[in-house]
Structure formats: structure tokens, C-alpha cells
Scaffold this motif. Sequence first.
Motif, PDB file in Angstrom:
ATOM      1  N   ASP A   7       0.831  -1.202   0.000  1.00  0.00           N
ATOM      2  CA  ASP A   7       0.000   0.000   0.000  1.00  0.00           C
ATOM      3  C   ASP A   7       0.871   1.260   0.000  1.00  0.00           C
ATOM      4  N   THR A   8       1.897   1.267   0.837  1.00  0.00           N
ATOM      5  CA  THR A   8       2.808   2.415   0.896  1.00  0.00           C
ATOM      6  C   THR A   8       3.488   2.637  -0.443  1.00  0.00           C
ATOM      7  N   TYR A   9       3.958   1.558  -1.066  1.00  0.00           N
ATOM      8  CA  TYR A   9       4.612   1.683  -2.371  1.00  0.00           C
ATOM      9  C   TYR A   9       3.639   2.215  -3.426  1.00  0.00           C
ATOM     10  N   LEU A  10       2.450   1.605  -3.507  1.00  0.00           N
ATOM     11  CA  LEU A  10       1.478   2.003  -4.533  1.00  0.00           C
ATOM     12  C   LEU A  10       1.054   3.461  -4.377  1.00  0.00           C
ATOM     13  N   SER A  11       1.075   3.956  -3.156  1.00  0.00           N
ATOM     14  CA  SER A  11       0.683   5.342  -2.878  1.00  0.00           C
ATOM     15  C   SER A  11       1.840   6.324  -3.008  1.00  0.00           C
ATOM     16  N   MET A  21      -4.289   1.758  -6.683  1.00  0.00           N
ATOM     17  CA  MET A  21      -4.015   1.743  -5.252  1.00  0.00           C
ATOM     18  C   MET A  21      -4.495   0.389  -4.709  1.00  0.00           C
ATOM     19  N   LEU A  22      -4.209   0.106  -3.462  1.00  0.00           N
ATOM     20  CA  LEU A  22      -4.428  -1.227  -2.915  1.00  0.00           C
ATOM     21  C   LEU A  22      -5.885  -1.690  -2.996  1.00  0.00           C
ATOM     22  N   SER A  23      -6.841  -0.865  -2.621  1.00  0.00           N
ATOM     23  CA  SER A  23      -8.229  -1.297  -2.624  1.00  0.00           C
ATOM     24  C   SER A  23      -8.728  -1.565  -4.039  1.00  0.00           C
ATOM     25  N   ASP A  24      -8.459  -0.656  -4.986  1.00  0.00           N
ATOM     26  CA  ASP A  24      -8.923  -0.923  -6.352  1.00  0.00           C
ATOM     27  C   ASP A  24      -8.144  -2.069  -6.981  1.00  0.00           C
ATOM     28  N   LEU A  25      -6.874  -2.246  -6.623  1.00  0.00           N
ATOM     29  CA  LEU A  25      -6.101  -3.390  -7.094  1.00  0.00           C
ATOM     30  C   LEU A  25      -6.740  -4.690  -6.615  1.00  0.00           C
ATOM     31  N   SER A  40      -4.730 -13.409 -19.189  1.00  0.00           N
ATOM     32  CA  SER A  40      -3.331 -13.686 -18.875  1.00  0.00           C
ATOM     33  C   SER A  40      -2.779 -12.656 -17.892  1.00  0.00           C
ATOM     34  N   ALA A  41      -1.864 -13.122 -17.062  1.00  0.00           N
ATOM     35  CA  ALA A  41      -1.206 -12.232 -16.105  1.00  0.00           C
ATOM     36  C   ALA A  41      -0.454 -11.125 -16.835  1.00  0.00           C
ATOM     37  N   GLU A  42       0.107 -11.443 -17.983  1.00  0.00           N
ATOM     38  CA  GLU A  42       0.831 -10.420 -18.753  1.00  0.00           C
ATOM     39  C   GLU A  42      -0.081  -9.239 -19.077  1.00  0.00           C
ATOM     40  N   GLU A  43      -1.350  -9.522 -19.339  1.00  0.00           N
ATOM     41  CA  GLU A  43      -2.302  -8.456 -19.656  1.00  0.00           C
ATOM     42  C   GLU A  43      -2.762  -7.716 -18.406  1.00  0.00           C
ATOM     43  N   TRP A  44      -3.239  -8.435 -17.414  1.00  0.00           N
ATOM     44  CA  TRP A  44      -3.856  -7.746 -16.289  1.00  0.00           C
ATOM     45  C   TRP A  44      -2.845  -7.079 -15.369  1.00  0.00           C
ATOM     46  N   VAL A  45      -1.652  -7.631 -15.241  1.00  0.00           N
ATOM     47  CA  VAL A  45      -0.648  -6.988 -14.378  1.00  0.00           C
ATOM     48  C   VAL A  45      -0.256  -5.624 -14.951  1.00  0.00           C
ATOM     49  N   SER A  46      -0.137  -5.542 -16.274  1.00  0.00           N
ATOM     50  CA  SER A  46       0.187  -4.259 -16.914  1.00  0.00           C
ATOM     51  C   SER A  46      -0.905  -3.224 -16.664  1.00  0.00           C
ATOM     52  N   VAL A  47      -2.159  -3.668 -16.719  1.00  0.00           N
ATOM     53  CA  VAL A  47      -3.275  -2.760 -16.454  1.00  0.00           C
ATOM     54  C   VAL A  47      -3.233  -2.309 -14.993  1.00  0.00           C
ATOM     55  N   ALA A  48      -3.034  -3.253 -14.077  1.00  0.00           N
ATOM     56  CA  ALA A  48      -3.009  -2.935 -12.644  1.00  0.00           C
ATOM     57  C   ALA A  48      -1.901  -1.958 -12.296  1.00  0.00           C
ATOM     58  N   LEU A  49      -0.763  -2.140 -12.942  1.00  0.00           N
ATOM     59  CA  LEU A  49       0.390  -1.289 -12.631  1.00  0.00           C
ATOM     60  C   LEU A  49       0.439  -0.026 -13.485  1.00  0.00           C
ATOM     61  N   GLY A  50      -0.452   0.076 -14.442  1.00  0.00           N
ATOM     62  CA  GLY A  50      -0.477   1.267 -15.282  1.00  0.00           C
ATOM     63  C   GLY A  50       0.732   1.366 -16.196  1.00  0.00           C
ATOM     64  N   GLY A  51       1.319   0.235 -16.526  1.00  0.00           N
ATOM     65  CA  GLY A  51       2.480   0.244 -17.406  1.00  0.00           C
ATOM     66  C   GLY A  51       3.253  -1.055 -17.340  1.00  0.00           C
ATOM     67  N   ASP A  52       4.508  -0.985 -17.697  1.00  0.00           N
ATOM     68  CA  ASP A  52       5.378  -2.145 -17.799  1.00  0.00           C
ATOM     69  C   ASP A  52       5.714  -2.704 -16.413  1.00  0.00           C
ATOM     70  N   PRO A  53       5.398  -3.990 -16.162  1.00  0.00           N
ATOM     71  CA  PRO A  53       5.722  -4.599 -14.871  1.00  0.00           C
ATOM     72  C   PRO A  53       7.224  -4.583 -14.562  1.00  0.00           C
ATOM     73  N   ASN A  54       8.048  -4.474 -15.580  1.00  0.00           N
ATOM     74  CA  ASN A  54       9.493  -4.434 -15.359  1.00  0.00           C
ATOM     75  C   ASN A  54       9.939  -3.126 -14.706  1.00  0.00           C
ATOM     76  N   ASP A  55       9.036  -2.148 -14.646  1.00  0.00           N
ATOM     77  CA  ASP A  55       9.366  -0.853 -14.059  1.00  0.00           C
ATOM     78  C   ASP A  55       9.133  -0.794 -12.552  1.00  0.00           C
ATOM     79  N   VAL A  56       8.685  -1.905 -11.969  1.00  0.00           N
ATOM     80  CA  VAL A  56       8.447  -1.929 -10.518  1.00  0.00           C
ATOM     81  C   VAL A  56       9.398  -2.921  -9.866  1.00  0.00           C
ATOM     82  N   PRO A  57       9.687  -2.727  -8.592  1.00  0.00           N
ATOM     83  CA  PRO A  57      10.558  -3.666  -7.884  1.00  0.00           C
ATOM     84  C   PRO A  57       9.981  -5.087  -7.888  1.00  0.00           C
ATOM     85  N   ALA A  58      10.855  -6.071  -7.897  1.00  0.00           N
ATOM     86  CA  ALA A  58      10.441  -7.479  -7.934  1.00  0.00           C
ATOM     87  C   ALA A  58       9.530  -7.830  -6.761  1.00  0.00           C
ATOM     88  N   TRP A  59       9.774  -7.249  -5.584  1.00  0.00           N
ATOM     89  CA  TRP A  59       8.955  -7.586  -4.428  1.00  0.00           C
ATOM     90  C   TRP A  59       7.504  -7.144  -4.626  1.00  0.00           C
TER      91      TRP A  59
END
Length: 179
Positions: A7-11, A21-25, A40-59
Motif C-alpha cells: 500500500d505504501t509503495y502504490l501510494s 491503489m491497494l483497494s482498487d487493485l 493472462s497475467a501479462e495483460e492484467w498486471v500491466s493494467v493494474a500497474l499502469g504500465g510495464d511490470p518491469n518498471d516496478v521492484p520485484a517484491w
Amino acid sequence: MTLEDLDTYLSSDESPENCMMLSDLDGFMHGIACSPVLISAEEWVSVALGGDPNDVPAWVLKMITMLYVDIVEGLCSDPPEVEPIFWEAKEGHVIAMDWCEGFMDAVALRPKEWLRLTESGTHGFLMTPILCHLIDENGNSVLGIPQEKLDESLALAAQDIPSAIVGIHQFWGQNTKTE
């Protein structure tokens, strides 16, 4: 790492500008888990993160994956368990609007497929607790709930969301998911 860390990271300013943010995620991932078709996770993770999943920390990706797995396991357990992450106002009441908007973002990925539920004549009512929380740009209920009854209606609808999600998941479980 914990949900609080996520939640802290997303905010934070470190997260992608258009990430959920955490609740809408959480609502979004419940919608993905309940989807009438596999997404597919490739599709929905990009939508959730608003971009490339490679741009966020692995954790962050690991936490999102763990949260999604927990949602699916809860829906598939006997009896099913649904524990939506709603915000809580300072006054103590639940705020489910962000969660519901996230759920509807998942629906928007495959709107035609969701019509089988909403137009089923038997199970479309399951969407009502979620749709109750959708508010237009003027602050009015998209379902036409009068302003003077809105707070009470939202509180009651929020209580009904877990059982509605179970019902939606079970409806689609009886109608095999494909894509």
C-alpha cells in the motif's frame, strides 16, 4: 513484505503514475479471478500497474502475485472465502467505491463476455452490490439511488459484496472459462 508495504509503495511517488491503489487493485484482481474467461497475467498486471511490470521492484510483483493467489484460493476453498480490502473512513464506516471501481476495470477487459451474467435473468442481481458503488462525475449513483439514501445503501451493499463475489465466481464456474 506486507500489504501495508505494498500500500505504501502504490501510494508513493516511486510507483508508476497510473497504477492502482491497494483497494482498487484488490477489487480488480477479484474481477480477474471471477472473469468469465481466463485473462493472462501479462495483460492484467500491466493494467493494474499502469504500465510495464518491469518498471516496478520485484517484491511488488511478488506481493501482487501472492495477493492474487490468496484471492483464487479463497474463492476455491470450501466454503469460499472472500475478504475484500476496503478503506475505512475516520468515522469508522467502510468505503468500497475504489474496490468496486477496480472490479469494474476487470469487467471492462471483457465486457461482452460478462453480458451472459448481467443479462442471464437469474444471476445479474449479483452485480448490484458492486454497481451500487459506482458514482458519476456529479456524485450521483449510476443506479439512481437518491442522495438521501446513498450512504445507507452503500453500507448495506458493501456487506453484500463478499457473498456476491462468491455467487459470481460460482456462476462462471458452472460456465467453463475459455479464451
